[in-house]
Design a protein around this motif. Structure first.
Motif, mmCIF file in Angstrom:
data_model
loop_
_atom_site.group_PDB
_atom_site.id
_atom_site.type_symbol
_atom_site.label_atom_id
_atom_site.label_comp_id
_atom_site.label_asym_id
_atom_site.label_seq_id
_atom_site.Cartn_x
_atom_site.Cartn_y
_atom_site.Cartn_z
ATOM 1 N N VAL A 56 89.672 23.563 102.772
ATOM 2 C CA VAL A 56 88.911 24.802 102.962
ATOM 3 C C VAL A 56 89.822 26.016 102.842
ATOM 4 O O VAL A 56 89.437 27.055 102.280
ATOM 5 N N SER A 57 91.054 25.907 103.352
ATOM 6 C CA SER A 57 92.001 27.019 103.243
ATOM 7 C C SER A 57 92.313 27.329 101.782
ATOM 8 O O SER A 57 92.344 28.494 101.371
ATOM 9 N N LEU A 58 92.540 26.280 100.987
ATOM 10 C CA LEU A 58 92.806 26.467 99.560
ATOM 11 C C LEU A 58 91.620 27.128 98.871
ATOM 12 O O LEU A 58 91.782 28.081 98.088
ATOM 13 N N ILE A 59 90.418 26.648 99.163
ATOM 14 C CA ILE A 59 89.220 27.214 98.548
ATOM 15 C C ILE A 59 89.032 28.662 98.973
ATOM 16 O O ILE A 59 88.697 29.532 98.164
ATOM 17 N N SER A 60 89.259 28.932 100.251
ATOM 18 C CA SER A 60 89.094 30.298 100.768
ATOM 19 C C SER A 60 90.027 31.271 100.075
ATOM 20 O O SER A 60 89.620 32.361 99.650
ATOM 21 N N HIS A 61 91.297 30.886 99.929
ATOM 22 C CA HIS A 61 92.251 31.764 99.256
ATOM 23 C C HIS A 61 91.850 31.990 97.801
ATOM 24 O O HIS A 61 91.973 33.103 97.275
ATOM 25 N N THR A 62 91.370 30.951 97.144
ATOM 26 C CA THR A 62 90.963 31.080 95.751
ATOM 27 C C THR A 62 89.780 32.020 95.597
ATOM 28 O O THR A 62 89.753 32.878 94.702
ATOM 29 N N LEU A 63 88.794 31.894 96.483
ATOM 30 C CA LEU A 63 87.620 32.765 96.418
ATOM 31 C C LEU A 63 87.971 34.212 96.724
ATOM 32 O O LEU A 63 87.452 35.146 96.097
ATOM 33 N N ARG A 64 88.857 34.428 97.677
ATOM 34 C CA ARG A 64 89.178 35.794 98.077
ATOM 35 C C ARG A 64 90.101 36.490 97.075
ATOM 36 O O ARG A 64 90.147 37.717 97.022
ATOM 37 N N ASP A 65 90.814 35.695 96.288
ATOM 38 C CA ASP A 65 91.680 36.294 95.266
ATOM 39 C C ASP A 65 90.897 36.816 94.073
ATOM 40 O O ASP A 65 91.414 37.561 93.243
ATOM 41 N N GLY A 66 89.650 36.418 93.960
ATOM 42 C CA GLY A 66 88.822 36.857 92.841
ATOM 43 C C GLY A 66 87.694 35.883 92.621
ATOM 44 O O GLY A 66 87.560 34.885 93.337
ATOM 45 N N SER A 67 86.862 36.158 91.652
ATOM 46 C CA SER A 67 85.728 35.287 91.351
ATOM 47 C C SER A 67 86.163 34.215 90.356
ATOM 48 O O SER A 67 86.377 34.510 89.180
ATOM 49 N N PRO A 68 86.307 32.954 90.804
ATOM 50 C CA PRO A 68 86.707 31.894 89.878
ATOM 51 C C PRO A 68 85.591 31.609 88.880
ATOM 52 O O PRO A 68 84.415 31.872 89.139
ATOM 53 N N GLY A 69 85.949 31.080 87.735
ATOM 54 C CA GLY A 69 84.952 30.704 86.747
ATOM 55 C C GLY A 69 84.049 29.611 87.273
ATOM 56 O O GLY A 69 84.356 28.948 88.267
ATOM 57 N N ARG A 70 82.925 29.395 86.590
ATOM 58 C CA ARG A 70 81.948 28.419 87.067
ATOM 59 C C ARG A 70 82.532 27.019 87.120
ATOM 60 O O ARG A 70 82.243 26.255 88.043
ATOM 61 N N LEU A 71 83.353 26.659 86.138
ATOM 62 C CA LEU A 71 83.930 25.316 86.125
ATOM 63 C C LEU A 71 84.855 25.114 87.319
ATOM 64 O O LEU A 71 84.799 24.088 88.004
ATOM 65 N N LEU A 72 85.723 26.106 87.596
ATOM 66 C CA LEU A 72 86.638 25.995 88.722
ATOM 67 C C LEU A 72 85.868 25.945 90.035
ATOM 68 O O LEU A 72 86.194 25.156 90.932
ATOM 69 N N HIS A 73 84.842 26.784 90.155
ATOM 70 C CA HIS A 73 84.058 26.787 91.394
ATOM 71 C C HIS A 73 83.373 25.431 91.591
ATOM 72 O O HIS A 73 83.339 24.907 92.713
ATOM 73 N N ALA A 74 82.847 24.863 90.514
ATOM 74 C CA ALA A 74 82.198 23.557 90.617
ATOM 75 C C ALA A 74 83.188 22.476 91.037
ATOM 76 O O ALA A 74 82.863 21.595 91.849
ATOM 77 N N GLU A 75 84.410 22.537 90.503
ATOM 78 C CA GLU A 75 85.427 21.556 90.879
ATOM 79 C C GLU A 75 85.844 21.728 92.338
ATOM 80 O O GLU A 75 86.120 20.750 93.043
ATOM 81 N N MET A 76 85.898 22.984 92.815
ATOM 82 C CA MET A 76 86.221 23.209 94.223
ATOM 83 C C MET A 76 85.118 22.664 95.120
ATOM 84 O O MET A 76 85.387 22.139 96.203
ATOM 85 N N ALA A 77 83.863 22.795 94.689
ATOM 86 C CA ALA A 77 82.754 22.233 95.465
ATOM 87 C C ALA A 77 82.881 20.711 95.545
ATOM 88 O O ALA A 77 82.653 20.104 96.600
ATOM 89 N N ARG A 78 83.243 20.084 94.442
ATOM 90 C CA ARG A 78 83.441 18.636 94.438
ATOM 91 C C ARG A 78 84.608 18.246 95.349
ATOM 92 O O ARG A 78 84.559 17.222 96.041
#
Length: 325
Positions: free
Chosen positions: A164-186
């Motif tokens: 969750v910490s990794l995902i949180s930092h990624t989201l707050r650094d900017g809007s990731p592309g749809r593919l990256l966001h989908a992989e983070m959800a997985r």
């Protein structure tokens, strides 16, 4: 109207009015609420970031909050940072421990009672969690089931928080592309399933029918490793017996061959994954290939014989289900 999974979720609300806070939470979750002021001046904060596939939430409520959360299309994972929370999971009242995540099953109403709390939540698409669980070999044909009576291991909880910490930092650094966001959800779904594993299809009948220790070991090994390239020869080597002895043992105990047994287990896993998949985002070819079926035509014939319907019919069930989008 179907919700676009890519539609951004981004909000931040804060205030000191108890009525406004109660209305916001009730509207957000469709919950019936009872609220009371705390001994300290009332304060409320809520923030969320992500999209309908996965979003991260934080909440702070300086007061008493109770109510019922209705069934949702999302798997909601929540954990306390401070305060107290009690959940009625449909029989047992669960007192939450700070830092220990608890998932809410999407098809069940939960009642809750919380006091002066601060918590974090992750909303995950039910479809994503079911798909990852099916890929791991779990039986999700009857939906997700999280056993709250078995505490998650300390290692799995640490992995969850790190994820969750990794995902949180990624989201707050900017809007990731749809593919990256989908992989983070997985990734989040996989981490959740490490804490609360789903039940695998139990090879009970085959194990009970097997008189030979070698056949019992083979049955369990195939169920645990069905996605890997198992062959009759590699199975015999793993068990350290001859190929002929393995074949004879399977014929004697299960009235089958090792190869037919491996194929049936893989067909079962394909069916579970197809039932948990979105037709618009998945193809029969992809799922079949993931379980070792390289020849689509031959696979479709085997699937038809095993289940009385073609694999495409199974995959399309979600679009034909009552109330489906």
């Amino acid at each position: 109207m179907p919700i676009d999974d890519a539609m951004p979720v981004r909000l931040e609300v804060a205030g000191t009015d108890l009525g406004d806070a109660a209305t916001f939470i009730a509207d957000l979750y469709g919950a019936d609420l009872q609220v009371e002021d705390a001994a300290v001046p009332f304060e409320f904060r809520y923030a969320a970031l992500g999209d309908a596939t996965m979003s991260l939430h934080t909440a702070r409520f300086a007061g008493h909050l109770a109510g019922a959360l209705p069934p949702s299309d999302a798997v909601i994972v929540q954990w306390l940072q401070s305060g107290s929370s009690r959940l009625d999971t449909g029989g047992d009242v669960l007192t939450m421990e700070p830092g220990v995540p608890v998932p809410l099953m999407p098809d069940r109403t939960f009642s809750f009672e919380m006091d002066d709390y601060e918590q974090r939540l992750v909303h995950l698409s039910r479809t994503v969690v079911e798909r990852v669980a099916a890929e791991q070999g779990a039986d999700v044909s009857a939906g997700l089931r999280f056993d709250h009576s078995v505490p998650p291991s300390e290692q799995s909880v640490r992995t969850w928080h790190n994820t969750v910490s990794l995902i949180s930092h990624t989201l707050r650094d900017g809007s990731p592309g749809r593919l990256l966001h989908a992989e983070m959800a997985r990734l989040a779904a996989a981490s959740l399933l490490e804490m609360y594993p789903q039940q695998r299809p139990a090879p009970v009948e085959a194990v009970h029918a097997a008189r030979s220790a070698h056949v019992r070991a083979a049955v369990e090994y195939v169920h645990e490793n069905a996605r890997t390239p198992i062959t009759t020869s590699s199975l015999a080597r793993h068990l350290d017996i001859s190929l002929r002895a393995l074949q004879e043992a399977f014929q004697r105990d299960l009235r089958s061959t090792p190869n037919a047994f491996i194929r049936q287990v893989r067909l079962d896993r394909v069916r579970q994954e197809l039932l948990a998949s979105e037709p618009a985002a998945t193809t029969v070819r992809e799922v079949a290939a993931g379980w070792g079926f390289a020849h689509l035509g031959r696979f479709a014939q085997q699937y038809q014989v095993a289940f009385g319907e073609g694999p495409k019919v199974t995959l399309d069930r979600t679009t034909r289900a009552p109330g489906g989008g």
